[in-house]
Design an enzyme around this catalytic site. Structure first.
Site, PDB file in Angstrom:
ATOM      1  N   GLU A 164       0.647  -1.082  -0.141  1.00  0.00           N
ATOM      2  CA  GLU A 164       0.003  -0.141   0.320  1.00  0.00           C
ATOM      3  C   GLU A 164       0.968   1.191   0.040  1.00  0.00           C
ATOM      4  OE1 GLU A 164      -2.499  -0.515   2.989  1.00  0.00           O
ATOM      5  OE2 GLU A 164      -3.737  -1.666   2.217  1.00  0.00           O
ATOM      6  N   GLU A 337      -5.725  -8.736   0.824  1.00  0.00           N
ATOM      7  CA  GLU A 337      -6.335  -8.399   1.815  1.00  0.00           C
ATOM      8  C   GLU A 337      -7.450  -7.838   1.705  1.00  0.00           C
ATOM      9  OE1 GLU A 337      -4.706  -5.397   4.109  1.00  0.00           O
ATOM     10  OE2 GLU A 337      -2.620  -5.842   3.921  1.00  0.00           O
TER      11      GLU A 337
HETATM   12  C1  FCB Z   1      -4.102  -2.048   5.564  1.00  0.00           C
HETATM   13  C2  FCB Z   1      -3.127  -2.858   6.324  1.00  0.00           C
HETATM   14  C3  FCB Z   1      -3.150  -3.570   7.242  1.00  0.00           C
HETATM   15  C4  FCB Z   1      -4.407  -3.507   7.973  1.00  0.00           C
HETATM   16  C5  FCB Z   1      -5.439  -3.259   7.431  1.00  0.00           C
HETATM   17  C6  FCB Z   1      -6.638  -3.505   8.139  1.00  0.00           C
HETATM   18  O1  FCB Z   1      -4.648  -0.939   5.098  1.00  0.00           O
HETATM   19  O2  FCB Z   1      -1.963  -2.566   4.738  1.00  0.00           O
HETATM   20  O3  FCB Z   1      -1.446  -3.617   7.676  1.00  0.00           O
HETATM   21  O4  FCB Z   1      -4.080  -2.821   9.319  1.00  0.00           O
HETATM   22  O5  FCB Z   1      -5.311  -2.365   6.931  1.00  0.00           O
END
Ligand code: FCB
Length: 427
Positions: A164, A337
């Site tokens: 990110e 994620e």
């Molecule tokens: C993302 C992050 C991860 C976690 C999630 C909830 O932005 O990459 O580390 O904190 O959010």
């Protein structure tokens, strides 16, 4: 739901959020150590000093992953365990040993490791010497990437460079809610993003050269995503348009500001000054997407929902997000994620009943299967997160895990969603 037989089902974590052991075995100080040790920065002044103590309990955790039945585990390496000052002459043997143990333990249990190199824990020494505005940091990242690739590519196939870049710049250097807590002018923040793109590109080239076998390289992107209200052509066109048009107030939170440069070799509205973009896009093998929620859009624009709308539960984004991203970038997609923070607690029967998370996941994963049905090349899904963990500036307030952590004792309690996910994978 239909998923290909070889679909990658996994869970994701990051080093600072779970490992603890912040000053053990020669580890150096990262910007997150410093930030958390500065009063007032984190909810209740909590820190990742101990976190889930995964450093000591990794074998138990991997045993649980085996019970869960995942085929892959996404974790990050703590840069300061390997190079305590960011670019030391010799790597720290004990740091490498920890990740050797972790990787070998995964492999022994039939779990494919996916390594992320940089999930936000920049060495403090580098930050003090100019951070991402200094060539030293870019060179240090390349050296670190090379070392990790040389050392692990005999056993590891999947590598991600950066997690990110959008959030690193937006929250670390613009709003200051994340380490190192700076609030720099937009031009400077864009320079930092540019450095991240340069570091990524140079690292990819270096890794291809030193890998011991054919490896797969990508990174994890996040940003605004929209989905159409209906299946009408007009709604879909508008959703796509608004996904890739930047919001002035929050221009860093978009995929294209990084992805256009490092995948397409192009600039977009806000980074026209990057005059080297054509050199920033060495070929990648996959695009990681971190997707949590999105905006509903009709042909008139963003749909305004009333009070009480479940803004964090917008499952359609897990269909349309990958669809739009695949159309634009044409790389195989891994959802690196996706998950949900709930108000989990231990019930009287000693278990953690997280019906909300099961509902969320059912809806989202169902939508993901629609993207695949529509021809989108999605090859994997990693649930965020394996266990509850340290959620950056929110401290331990948020619980995203399939496994509950009782922080007072370190006890792990698989939640109902753990069993649900396990059944889904087996099916
Ligand atoms: C993302 C992050 C991860 C976690 C999630 C909830 O932005 O990459 O580390 O904190 O959010």
């Amino acid at each position: 739901m239909n998923f290909p037989k070889d679909f990658i089902w996994g869970t994701a974590t990051s080093a600072y959020q779970i490992e603890g052991a912040y000053n053990r075995d020669g580890k150096g100080v990262s910007i997150w150590d410093t930030f958390c040790h500065t009063p007032g920065k984190i909810n209740d002044n909590e820190t990742g000093d101990i976190a889930c103590d995964h450093y000591d309990k990794y074998e138990d955790d991997i045993k649980l992953m085996t019970e869960l039945g995942i085929s892959a585990y996404r974790f990050s390496i703590s840069w300061t365990r390997i190079f305590p000052e960011g670019d030391d002459e010799i790597p720290n043997a004990k740091g490498l040993q920890f990740y050797d143990n972790l990787v070998n333990c995964c492999l022994k249990n039939g779990i494919t490791p996916h390594i992320t190199l940089f999930h936000w824990d920049l060495p403090q020494t580098l930050e003090d010497d100019g951070g991402w505005l200094s060539e030293r940091t870019i060179n240090a990242f390349v050296k670190y990437a090379e070392l990790i690739c040389e050392h692990f590519s005999d056993r590891v196939e999947y590598f991600s460079t950066i997690n990110e870049p959008q959030i690193i710049t937006r929250m670390g250097y613009s709003t200051g809610q994340h380490a190192p807590g700076l609030t720099l002018p937009d031009d400077t923040v864009l320079e930092i993003l540019h450095s991240l793109a340069k570091a990524h590109a140079a690292a990819v080239r270096a890794m291809r050269k030193c890998a011991k076998r054919k490896i797969k390289i990508g990174f994890s992107s996040t940003g605004n995503l929209c989905y159409p209200s209906t299946g009408s052509k007009e709604d879909i066109e508008m959703a796509k348009k608004l996904t890739f048009s930047t919001n002035k107030e929050d221009f860093l939170f978009c995929h294209q500001i990084f992805c256009d440069a490092v995948i397409l070799g192009k600039t977009c509205e806000y980074n026209r000054s990057w005059d080297d973009v054509e050199a920033l896009n060495p070929p990648l093998d996959f695009l990681g997407l971190n997707i949590y929620n999105g905006h509903e859009v009709s042909s008139d624009g963003i749909v305004k929902h009333g009070i009480g709308f479940a803004r964090t539960v917008t499952p359609e984004v897990l269909c349309w997000g990958p669809v739009f991203m695949y159309e634009r970038y044409k790389l195989p997609i891994i959802i690196t994620e996706n998950g949900f923070s709930c108000n989990d607690h231990i019930f009287l029967d000693g278990k953690v009943h997280d019906a909300d998370r099961i509902d969320y996941l059912t809806r989202y994963i169902n939508e993901l299967s629609k993207a695949i049905d529509a021809g989108t090349d999605v090859i994997g899904y990693f649930h965020w997160s394996f266990t509850d963990n340290f959620e950056w500036h929110s401290g331990y307030n948020e619980r995203f895990g399939l496994v509950y952590i009782d922080y007072a004792t370190g006890r792990r309690i698989p939640k109902d969603s753990f069993r649900w996910y396990s059944q889904l994978i087996r099916r």
